[in-house]
Design a protein around this motif. Structure first.
Motif, mmCIF file in Angstrom:
data_model
loop_
_atom_site.group_PDB
_atom_site.id
_atom_site.type_symbol
_atom_site.label_atom_id
_atom_site.label_comp_id
_atom_site.label_asym_id
_atom_site.label_seq_id
_atom_site.Cartn_x
_atom_site.Cartn_y
_atom_site.Cartn_z
ATOM 1 N N LYS A 200 0.826 -1.204 0.000
ATOM 2 C CA LYS A 200 0.000 0.000 0.000
ATOM 3 C C LYS A 200 0.861 1.255 0.000
ATOM 4 O O LYS A 200 0.568 2.229 -0.706
ATOM 5 C CB LYS A 200 -0.951 -0.002 1.205
ATOM 6 C CG LYS A 200 -2.052 1.047 1.111
ATOM 7 C CD LYS A 200 -3.025 0.699 -0.017
ATOM 8 C CE LYS A 200 -4.227 1.601 -0.027
ATOM 9 N NZ LYS A 200 -5.254 1.150 -0.982
ATOM 10 N N GLN A 203 2.168 1.688 -3.435
ATOM 11 C CA GLN A 203 1.101 2.122 -4.344
ATOM 12 C C GLN A 203 0.815 3.608 -4.201
ATOM 13 O O GLN A 203 0.602 4.317 -5.187
ATOM 14 C CB GLN A 203 -0.160 1.309 -4.063
ATOM 15 C CG GLN A 203 -1.384 1.732 -4.859
ATOM 16 C CD GLN A 203 -2.649 1.060 -4.342
ATOM 17 O OE1 GLN A 203 -2.606 -0.055 -3.819
ATOM 18 N NE2 GLN A 203 -3.776 1.733 -4.463
ATOM 19 N N LEU A 204 0.829 4.106 -2.953
ATOM 20 C CA LEU A 204 0.511 5.512 -2.703
ATOM 21 C C LEU A 204 1.735 6.419 -2.827
ATOM 22 O O LEU A 204 1.606 7.645 -2.773
ATOM 23 C CB LEU A 204 -0.100 5.665 -1.304
ATOM 24 C CG LEU A 204 -1.457 4.971 -1.096
ATOM 25 C CD1 LEU A 204 -1.892 5.098 0.354
ATOM 26 C CD2 LEU A 204 -2.514 5.555 -2.025
ATOM 27 N N VAL A 273 -7.975 4.415 2.196
ATOM 28 C CA VAL A 273 -8.622 4.991 1.014
ATOM 29 C C VAL A 273 -7.780 6.160 0.505
ATOM 30 O O VAL A 273 -7.696 7.210 1.152
ATOM 31 C CB VAL A 273 -10.053 5.456 1.353
ATOM 32 C CG1 VAL A 273 -10.701 6.099 0.126
ATOM 33 C CG2 VAL A 273 -10.888 4.292 1.853
ATOM 34 N N GLY A 274 -7.167 5.974 -0.662
ATOM 35 C CA GLY A 274 -6.334 7.032 -1.225
ATOM 36 C C GLY A 274 -5.297 7.490 -0.229
ATOM 37 O O GLY A 274 -4.645 6.688 0.433
ATOM 38 N N CYS A 275 -5.135 8.797 -0.135
ATOM 39 C CA CYS A 275 -4.216 9.374 0.855
ATOM 40 C C CYS A 275 -4.988 10.025 1.998
ATOM 41 O O CYS A 275 -4.542 11.012 2.590
ATOM 42 C CB CYS A 275 -3.291 10.387 0.186
ATOM 43 S SG CYS A 275 -2.020 9.625 -0.840
ATOM 44 N N ASP A 276 -6.160 9.469 2.317
ATOM 45 C CA ASP A 276 -7.022 10.005 3.368
ATOM 46 C C ASP A 276 -6.307 9.916 4.714
ATOM 47 O O ASP A 276 -6.030 8.822 5.220
ATOM 48 C CB ASP A 276 -8.336 9.226 3.399
ATOM 49 C CG ASP A 276 -9.346 9.793 4.387
ATOM 50 O OD1 ASP A 276 -8.978 10.668 5.192
ATOM 51 O OD2 ASP A 276 -10.510 9.349 4.350
ATOM 52 N N HIS A 320 -7.459 16.070 4.086
ATOM 53 C CA HIS A 320 -8.080 14.842 3.579
ATOM 54 C C HIS A 320 -7.125 14.000 2.743
ATOM 55 O O HIS A 320 -7.158 12.770 2.790
ATOM 56 C CB HIS A 320 -9.325 15.192 2.756
ATOM 57 C CG HIS A 320 -10.010 13.994 2.185
ATOM 58 N ND1 HIS A 320 -10.685 13.078 2.968
ATOM 59 C CD2 HIS A 320 -10.096 13.531 0.909
ATOM 60 C CE1 HIS A 320 -11.169 12.118 2.206
ATOM 61 N NE2 HIS A 320 -10.830 12.363 0.943
ATOM 62 N N ASP A 321 -6.259 14.630 1.951
ATOM 63 C CA ASP A 321 -5.470 13.880 0.971
ATOM 64 C C ASP A 321 -3.966 14.061 1.155
ATOM 65 O O ASP A 321 -3.212 14.088 0.179
ATOM 66 C CB ASP A 321 -5.871 14.302 -0.447
ATOM 67 C CG ASP A 321 -5.704 15.811 -0.675
ATOM 68 O OD1 ASP A 321 -5.391 16.515 0.312
ATOM 69 O OD2 ASP A 321 -5.895 16.264 -1.809
#
Length: 434
Positions: A200, A203-204, A273-276, A320-321
């Motif tokens: 993960k 991936q991010l 979830v994403g870069c949350d 958030h990101d």
């Protein structure tokens, strides 16, 4: 003649010393005076609470919260943090010492305890830091801190980097019958990691934190625990390797206990979830095999209790990101019981009695909080009442914490809190029950 103040909780499913029974609970002058079937007192002058189809438990106990007061009250205060705890069914908490100034002297500890008593709507126990200023160098005087009212010792938020400091702290813990609650992390092995090292993180495109940053320091500390006999409590265990080390230490008879946080039971790093940044905490969410090991560790008794690590932050600190720059931590007081009940009890992985044990008498017993964790005649009327049957969607608008940094908002849960009582007084009541 003084009139007694009485309240009768009728017809609930009551957790009585680990056994669930249909019973009434009579409260007289802030204490539980009777528990039994069809309690009737014709002289009852107080109110009657209908608990039909509801669960009645001892107030939950959380030995790991962060209330940010003094120093960072824009994130949380003792008052808002304790309201959030009451909303989650907690009546006793242990507040960590990473506040400014940290209560590292008897004078500061006395001031902190007075503040906790004045501002808190529940019982707020207070940690002393292990080291002066939480700087990791000079160990505080455990004896005078205990005499001033510290219920345990922790530099949580920072691992103690020097073995000699931990050794001296555990020596004092042994001499004063105290607990050192350790944030276990070797800073030299974190390598700037912000989530768990693995697929993960790749991936991010963010640096990963290896599990050895936790387990290597734990191994050191367990050797020091063996050498001193001091009570060593591991905060928020997160890896399968750490769990195995704790298991071996317990088999060797070491004075060791540990806790697990709800988010490490509920989530793995694949679910980020994403870069949350609501998924960023320390220690980070680990692999699924670690999560499964933690569940097994609770069931086999290696892990002693559940503690939330309630860590409120302002919205601008949890963009958030932006995993790289966001603060570590999520809130936990208001989502702990309902999420764990929904995910583990309703699915049959945990029995309800087990979950309640890990959230009531287990932490009270380990931390020697004699007045908490039990619902029985003669005990303080610290009580939580939960609705196990009605589905509820978690929303930001209902949180009583100043902070909203949780990944669980929007989830449907069961086990919402209907009412929380401290010493017989209602400190939280769901709107539809008022």
């Amino acid at each position: 003649m003084t009139t007694q103040q009485q309240t009768l909780i009728k017809g609930g499913l009551v957790d009585v010393m680990g056994e669930l029974v249909h019973a009434d609970v009579l409260i007289t002058d802030g204490q539980i005076s009777a528990v039994g079937r069809r309690l009737v007192d014709e002289q009852l002058s107080g109110k009657v609470i209908d608990a039909s189809d509801l669960l009645v438990t001892p107030g939950l106990v959380d030995v790991h919260v962060h209330y940010r007061e003094p120093g960072q009250t824009y994130k949380e205060t003792i008052h808002t943090g304790s309201l959030a705890a009451a909303h989650g069914g907690f009546t006793t908490v242990g507040a960590m010492a990473n506040v400014d100034p940290t209560p590292d002297t008897p004078e500061k500890m006395n001031e902190m305890l007075e503040r906790n008593a004045q501002e808190g709507v529940i019982h707020v126990k207070q940690y002393s830091p292990v080291t002066v200023g939480r700087a990791g160098k000079e160990v505080v005087d455990f004896a005078t801190q205990r005499q001033a009212g510290a219920f345990a010792f922790s530099d949580d938020g920072s691992g103690i980097q020097t073995a000699g400091v931990m050794y001296r702290a555990l020596q004092q813990a042994a001499a004063t019958d105290s607990i050192v609650a350790a944030h276990v992390e070797d800073n030299s092995l974190t390598f700037g990691g912000v989530i768990n090292a693995g697929d993960k993180a790749k991936q991010l495109g963010v640096p990963g934190k290896i599990s050895a940053s936790e387990t290597s320091q734990l191994a050191r500390d367990l050797i020091l625990c063996q050498a001193t006999g001091g009570h060593y409590h591991m905060c928020h265990v997160s890896t399968k390797e750490s769990l195995e080390l704790v298991r071996i230490a317990k088999e060797m008879g070491l004075n060791v206990t540990c806790e697990v946080a709800p988010h490490h039971l509920l989530l793995n790093d694949d679910e980020i979830v994403g870069c949350d940044s609501n998924y960023k905490m320390n220690p980070p969410l680990r692999h699924e095999e670690d999560r499964q090991a933690l569940i097994g560790g609770l069931l086999d008794g290696t892990i002693d209790m559940i503690a939330t690590d309630h860590a409120p932050h302002a919205a601008n600190e949890k963009p958030h990101d932006d995993l790289l720059h966001a603060a570590n931590g999520i809130t936990g007081s208001e989502t702990c019981f309902n999420k764990l009940y929904t995910e583990f009890v309703k699915s049959g992985i945990f029995r309800l009695e087990q979950l309640l044990h890990w959230l009531t008498d287990a932490p009270a017993d380990v931390f020697k909080i004699e007045e908490a964790g039990r619902l029985a005649p003669g005990e303080p009327a610290d009580i939580a009442i939960f609705d196990l049957k009605t589905p509820h969607v978690l929303s930001n608008s209902e949180y009583l914490s100043k902070a909203k940094n949780t990944p669980f908002t929007g989830d449907t849960v069961y086990g919402t809190t209907v009412m929380t009582m401290v010493d017989g007084h209602v400190v939280y009541q769901r709107e539809d029950r008022k």
